[in-house]
Enzyme design. Structure first.
Site, PDB file in Angstrom:
ATOM      1  CG  ASN A   1       0.169   0.479   2.471  1.00 17.95           C
ATOM      2  OD1 ASN A   1      -0.228   2.141   2.455  1.00 17.95           O
ATOM      3  ND2 ASN A   1       0.433  -0.068   3.344  1.00 17.95           N
TER       4      ASN A   1
ATOM      5  CG  PHE B   1      -0.654   9.247   7.295  1.00 19.82           C
ATOM      6  CD1 PHE B   1       0.149   8.050   7.169  1.00 19.82           C
ATOM      7  CD2 PHE B   1       0.858   9.742   7.881  1.00 19.82           C
ATOM      8  CE1 PHE B   1       1.074   7.651   8.472  1.00 19.82           C
ATOM      9  CE2 PHE B   1       1.745   9.559   8.620  1.00 19.82           C
ATOM     10  CZ  PHE B   1       2.189   8.189   8.983  1.00 19.82           C
TER      11      PHE B   1
ATOM     12  CB  SER C   1       4.158   5.553   7.196  1.00 17.70           C
ATOM     13  OG  SER C   1       3.335   5.547   6.297  1.00 17.70           O
TER      14      SER C   1
ATOM     15  CG  ASN D   1       3.295   4.344   1.972  1.00 19.49           C
ATOM     16  OD1 ASN D   1       3.798   3.976   1.090  1.00 19.49           O
ATOM     17  ND2 ASN D   1       2.546   3.001   2.467  1.00 19.49           N
ATOM     18  CB  THR D   2       4.185  10.784   5.401  1.00 15.51           C
ATOM     19  OG1 THR D   2       2.829  10.521   4.789  1.00 15.51           O
ATOM     20  CG2 THR D   2       4.434  12.263   4.683  1.00 15.51           C
TER      21      THR D   2
ATOM     22  CE  LYS E   1       2.757  -0.099  12.934  1.00 12.56           C
ATOM     23  NZ  LYS E   1       1.462   0.236  12.659  1.00 12.56           N
TER      24      LYS E   1
ATOM     25  CG  ASN F   1       4.474   0.947   9.338  1.00 13.85           C
ATOM     26  OD1 ASN F   1       3.862   0.375   8.232  1.00 13.85           O
ATOM     27  ND2 ASN F   1       4.104   2.182  10.300  1.00 13.85           N
TER      28      ASN F   1
HETATM   29  C1  FMN Z   1      -3.539  -0.441   3.735  1.00 15.53           C
HETATM   30  C2  FMN Z   1      -3.175  -0.496   4.572  1.00 15.53           C
HETATM   31  C3  FMN Z   1      -3.132   0.825   5.410  1.00 15.53           C
HETATM   32  C4  FMN Z   1      -1.735   1.095   6.183  1.00 15.53           C
HETATM   33  N1  FMN Z   1      -1.943   2.426   7.152  1.00 15.53           N
HETATM   34  C5  FMN Z   1      -1.161   2.439   8.376  1.00 15.53           C
HETATM   35  C6  FMN Z   1      -1.814   3.309   8.831  1.00 15.53           C
HETATM   36  O1  FMN Z   1      -2.222   4.327   8.683  1.00 15.53           O
HETATM   37  N2  FMN Z   1      -0.917   3.550   9.776  1.00 15.53           N
HETATM   38  C7  FMN Z   1       0.081   2.336  10.536  1.00 15.53           C
HETATM   39  O2  FMN Z   1       0.676   2.595  11.754  1.00 15.53           O
HETATM   40  N3  FMN Z   1       0.313   1.513   9.855  1.00 15.53           N
HETATM   41  C8  FMN Z   1      -0.442   1.239   8.701  1.00 15.53           C
HETATM   42  N4  FMN Z   1      -0.252   0.153   7.818  1.00 15.53           N
HETATM   43  C9  FMN Z   1       0.959  -0.893   8.870  1.00 15.53           C
HETATM   44  C10 FMN Z   1      -0.540  -2.169  10.065  1.00 15.53           C
HETATM   45  O3  FMN Z   1      -0.614  -1.390  10.538  1.00 15.53           O
HETATM   46  C11 FMN Z   1       1.448  -3.023  10.153  1.00 15.53           C
HETATM   47  O4  FMN Z   1       2.180  -2.449  10.861  1.00 15.53           O
HETATM   48  C12 FMN Z   1       1.563  -3.606   8.805  1.00 15.53           C
HETATM   49  O5  FMN Z   1       1.073  -3.848   7.617  1.00 15.53           O
HETATM   50  C13 FMN Z   1       2.086  -4.917   9.033  1.00 15.53           C
HETATM   51  O6  FMN Z   1       1.340  -5.958   9.899  1.00 15.53           O
HETATM   52  P1  FMN Z   1       0.412  -7.117   8.992  1.00 15.53           P
HETATM   53  O7  FMN Z   1       1.505  -7.627   7.829  1.00 15.53           O
HETATM   54  O8  FMN Z   1      -0.416  -7.814   9.921  1.00 15.53           O
HETATM   55  O9  FMN Z   1      -0.520  -6.007   7.934  1.00 15.53           O
HETATM   56  C14 FMN Z   1      -1.083  -0.496   7.366  1.00 15.53           C
HETATM   57  C15 FMN Z   1      -1.406  -1.331   6.530  1.00 15.53           C
HETATM   58  C16 FMN Z   1      -1.922  -1.615   5.429  1.00 15.53           C
HETATM   59  C17 FMN Z   1      -2.178  -2.937   4.959  1.00 15.53           C
END
Ligand code: FMN
Length: 355
Positions: A117, A121, A182, A184-185, A215, A244
């Site tokens: 992704n 934000f 993140s 993405n910023t 985090k 993350n």
């Molecule tokens: C579509 C998507 C959006 C995410 N948005 C955020 C976010 O806004 N803030 C954040 O701290 N992590 C975000 N994450 C990261 C997740 O919280 C997590 O740390 C990461 O996906 C690893 O866990 P997973 O493998 O179970 O998905 C996002 C993950 C995904 C897949």
């Protein structure tokens, strides 16, 4: 009853972000049907003394939470009990609303049970989220509020964004998460440096008595990550969330060259980072493990390495609404096998045997 496998066939034919928005609408609509909610809570919510913990002064009925990013705008908090989650983390929330990056920005890698992704934000901003939190807080499930700076805020002014967010949202959070990890910023991850982290936790200590956690990204050099986490804890952080998403695009065939990878492809990388940090910090602060967790075995591996809590996001998309229940039940079976009568005995047991 429609199985998730059948529903997934349909949902996975849609563009991933459209599918997410549709799921969010359906989840929100479920509030109109109390019997449906009760049915799912009975079906999926595991309550067992063996899994119950008091953390941050709040009761966590089970250790499996929803990770940040799924409920960015705090629209689905009440419904998370239907999916058996023991806690939920909303956000990332920024001070001002923002649209995020250009679409498409969410991609599925079905064979690899992974996602990539590049949302950036996208969220309705602090004030809209605050209104919703005011209505629901305090809630039976602990609520984490994950905060990040606006894209247009210069890095040298980032501290002001975090301060504004803490001031506005801390009353309605059981814990707060600083997101500087993140991918993405633009420039955000450069804030993962000792100077900023020290300044950040000094500010949060002066602004709130609520626990504030950091985090981190899985892509940092491990030693550097550990010293940042140690610095954060010394400066007042009450916990670490690792990790993350990753920008290691070698983990997927055909990965895009932007955004962050989550899910199965991330599991080992995330575990390795968590394990490295936990070796030093597990009995000094609260550790939450996230990244590629989609089974009781994977969750239990993190718990034994030192995680008091675990979170899932991508696994929830691939495995469906009963994932938290399966993880919770599986953890209890694994605890039985190891002769543990409470989760606290399992947390960090690998560490104790190695020390
Ligand atoms: C579509 C998507 C959006 C995410 N948005 C955020 C976010 O806004 N803030 C954040 O701290 N992590 C975000 N994450 C990261 C997740 O919280 C997590 O740390 C990461 O996906 C690893 O866990 P997973 O493998 O179970 O998905 C996002 C993950 C995904 C897949």
């Amino acid at each position: 009853m429609l199985t998730y496998q059948a529903l997934k066939e349909y949902l996975f034919r849609l563009d991933p972000e459209t599918a997410h928005n549709l799921a969010e609408s359906a989840i929100r609509l479920s509030r109109l049907c109390t019997p449906c909610q009760n049915y799912f809570i009975d079906k999926n919510f595991v309550v067992d003394e063996r899994l119950t913990q008091i953390i941050f002064g709040k009761k966590f009925l089970n250790p499996v939470g929803l990770a940040a990013g799924f409920d960015k705008n705090a629209t689905m908090i009440r419904q998370m009990a239907m999916f058996g989650f023991g806690f939920t983390e909303i956000g990332t929330v920024t001070p001002k609303p923002q649209d995020g990056n250009a679409k498409p920005r969410l991609f599925r890698f079905i064979e690899e049970e992974s996602l990539q992704n590049a949302f950036g934000f996208n969220n309705q901003g602090m004030l809209a989220v605050k209104k919703r939190l005011e209505r629901v807080y305090p809630f039976v499930l602990p609520i984490g509020v994950n905060i990040g700076k606006n894209k247009l805020t210069a890095d040298k002014l980032a501290i002001n964004d975090y301060k504004t967010l803490v001031e506005n949202l801390h009353e309605f959070a059981d814990y707060i998460v600083i997101n500087i990890s993140s991918p993405n910023t633009k420039g955000l991850r450069t804030l993962q440096n000792e100077e900023f982290i020290t300044e950040l936790f000094k500010m949060t200590g002066e602004t709130t008595t609520k626990p504030v956690l950091l985090k981190i990204a899985p892509d940092l050099d491990k030693k550097e990550a550990l010293s940042l986490c140690v610095k954060a804890v010394e400066s007042g952080a009450k916990g670490i969330i690792a990790t993350n998403t990753t920008i290691d695009y070698s983990l997927l065939n055909d990965a895009k060259n932007f955004g962050g990878i989550s899910g199965k492809a991330l599991a080992d990388k995330s575990f390795e980072m968590f394990d490295y940090i936990a070796a030093e910090l597990y009995d000094k602060t609260t550790l939450i493990s996230v990244g590629g967790i989609d089974s009781a075995e994977e969750a239990y591996r993190r718990i034994k390495a030192g995680a008091s809590l675990v979170q899932v996001y991508t696994g929830f998309i691939y495995k469906g609404p009963s994932l938290a229940k399966r993880i919770n039940e599986g953890i209890m079976e694994l605890m039985n096998f190891d002769g543990f009568t409470h989760i606290s005995e399992a947390i960090g047991c690998e560490r104790k045997s190695r020390r």
